[in-house]
Design a protein around this motif. Sequence first.
Motif, short mmCIF file in Angstrom:
data_model
loop_
_atom_site.label_atom_id
_atom_site.label_comp_id
_atom_site.label_asym_id
_atom_site.label_seq_id
_atom_site.Cartn_x
_atom_site.Cartn_y
_atom_site.Cartn_z
N GLY A 119 0.55 -1.32 -0.07
CA GLY A 119 -0.09 -0.14 -0.10
C GLY A 119 0.80 1.37 -0.13
O GLY A 119 2.08 1.25 -0.46
N ARG A 120 0.04 2.46 0.63
CA ARG A 120 0.90 3.72 0.53
C ARG A 120 2.07 3.55 1.15
O ARG A 120 2.22 3.19 2.41
N ASN A 121 3.20 4.16 0.75
CA ASN A 121 4.45 4.48 1.24
C ASN A 121 4.59 5.85 1.94
O ASN A 121 4.70 6.72 1.19
N GLU B 123 -0.76 -1.95 -8.44
CA GLU B 123 -0.25 -0.98 -9.72
C GLU B 123 0.62 -2.09 -10.77
O GLU B 123 1.77 -2.16 -11.13
N ARG B 124 -0.38 -3.09 -11.52
CA ARG B 124 0.22 -3.69 -12.62
C ARG B 124 1.08 -4.92 -12.22
O ARG B 124 1.65 -5.70 -12.99
N LYS B 125 1.33 -5.26 -10.62
CA LYS B 125 2.16 -6.46 -10.35
C LYS B 125 1.39 -7.18 -9.43
O LYS B 125 0.61 -6.72 -8.64
N TYR C 42 7.42 4.62 -4.52
CA TYR C 42 7.33 3.16 -4.21
C TYR C 42 6.46 2.74 -3.52
O TYR C 42 5.89 3.62 -2.44
N PRO C 43 5.63 1.54 -3.93
CA PRO C 43 4.76 1.14 -2.86
C PRO C 43 5.39 0.78 -1.68
O PRO C 43 6.56 0.16 -1.68
N MET C 44 4.91 0.41 -0.37
CA MET C 44 5.35 -0.07 0.88
C MET C 44 4.96 -1.53 0.75
O MET C 44 3.67 -1.86 0.49
N ILE C 45 5.73 -2.63 0.85
CA ILE C 45 5.55 -3.90 1.19
C ILE C 45 5.71 -4.32 2.48
O ILE C 45 6.96 -4.16 3.16
N VAL C 46 4.74 -4.96 3.03
CA VAL C 46 5.18 -5.53 4.30
C VAL C 46 4.70 -7.36 4.42
O VAL C 46 3.57 -7.54 3.92
N ASP D 85 11.15 0.52 -1.01
CA ASP D 85 11.54 0.74 -2.42
C ASP D 85 10.77 -0.32 -3.38
O ASP D 85 11.35 -0.72 -4.30
N GLY D 86 9.73 -0.85 -3.19
CA GLY D 86 9.04 -1.73 -3.95
C GLY D 86 9.39 -3.04 -4.07
O GLY D 86 9.05 -3.79 -4.86
N GLY D 87 10.18 -3.62 -2.98
CA GLY D 87 10.56 -4.94 -2.92
C GLY D 87 12.22 -5.01 -3.25
O GLY D 87 12.53 -6.15 -3.28
N LYS D 88 12.78 -3.93 -3.62
CA LYS D 88 14.33 -4.16 -3.96
C LYS D 88 14.99 -4.59 -2.88
O LYS D 88 15.91 -5.48 -3.08
#
Length: 531
Positions: free
Chosen positions: A69-71, A495-497, A77-81, A105-108
């Motif tokens: 969701g929102r970062n 977002e397309r992923k 980038y999206p925030m991933i938890v 950073d979107g999963g990097k």
Amino acid sequence: MINTRTWIYSAVVLSGHLSAEVKVHNKPELKFHVENKVVTGKSPFPCTPVAPLDNPWPNTQVEPSIAIGRNPIDHRYPMIVIGYQEDRYSAGGGANADYMIISLDGGKTFGKPIPVPNVTCFGGPYDRASDPNVAISSTGDIYYATLPFSLTTGLWNVSIAKYNVRKKKFSYVKYLDSENVHLPPFFAVTDFDGIIADPQDESGKTVYVTWDYDFYPNANFSKGQSILKMSKTTDGVNWSPPMSIYQFPESVVANYGGDAGSQFGGLALLNNPGKPYSKLLNTFQLAINQDIPPLPFVQASFFYSTVSCDQGKTWSNPIPLDNTLNNVFGQVVDPDNFDKIIRAFGGGAVVDRDRNIIYNITQEHSLVYDGIPSQVILYVSTDDAASWNKIGPINTVLSTQAFSANASIIDEGRIAVSYYDFRKFKGNDPSGSLKTDRWLDIYYYDKESKKLTLETELRLTDESFNFRNAPSVQAGLVVPPGLFLGDYVSQVFFERKIYNVFGIVPQNSGPNSAHLQLSTITQIHPIPGNQ
């Protein structure tokens, strides 16, 4: 280690392997980029386990939950938890602690694992934790629901923690159910929690937590209770007392025994025009616990749905997903000799809110009960769960067991369904490996014809792993012994992923090993919206 691949598929799966209700669509050159990353490894748990004789398996991470969701730190980038159990116990259930890792950073990259402070190692009152489930509100707050408990005192509960990403600390940890005594001759337990944030609330402060509550005052289950419960917050701080979604009749509990009902999928959200909150959909199963040789425990499951239009104050009468009520629970076993249970459930509902379609995934059939390999079954509703259409099995190879499925709605009205199966295992493999892979199937459902079309299939594992080396778990009162990567896995679309996180056994590892893999799948041709 990061592995990337680009897949070009044009419906290569043979239609003869599919249910009669599923068609294969020869769409040319759907092109996807798949990036795989192992996101966990060495255990960060710093304390001596509270129950070393119950064998917590070190450096094992299982039963993941993912939210995106929102970062609040970097809007690019999206925030991933990702939440998960750390160091799963062999006996007694649960793990040393529930942790989470966060990517900004979107999963990097992911930061250091963060434990939920509800166990004694981190200042909490409980010995162990289980059933991790995470959610992100529209304001960028992280909510983390877990089930902490102590076998030494027999106390079980449901906790909710709120984490402030900017301050890098928990705002609070609260306990939602009264402490449940789980000591002979009593049996009281909380199980199968779920969490979801409501995007229809523009303030981002409405969040729901669900769980199962089972209580039996004696060994023969008479006078027992099995209740599906929930709690909610509408201000992000205060949580309601436990609310009943559905209480199973006492006669059902007495006849069927422990864990009579379970809401594996938690809540899903439906459109609620004119209201600042969504309708709530709960899907659950009634499990008939019977000792059926060669393996004990659950033999059949009846699946139901119920809807609330007032944030859980009242609920509709439960409606069966399959009116024949002849579902056989999808118990998975070692295919060589049936001597090991694969602990796996999965499933639940996802909603296409643009097209007003509900998809519900279940796991049905079993080699040990009806001689049919476990299947991923899809039910569809287009009238807000007032009725259901059974599509049938949607795993593409019906000759092998498929399990631990989940789904997400993606671009252009499609649904992505992922699951494990043993299709690469040929029986009595000389290496001793139970070759296991995870797959992602992308479908399109036509409301008019009520037909489901398979558009493509992707393999998410770079190579098969050996499920026989997954953490072993002993039997409990209502839980069979077996091998465990988690009762569920997790998948979201953003977002397309598609982001899919699931347990794997590392290559060349010994017994009782498990880490988590994150697969990120991006459609790169045709670009969604330009087809």
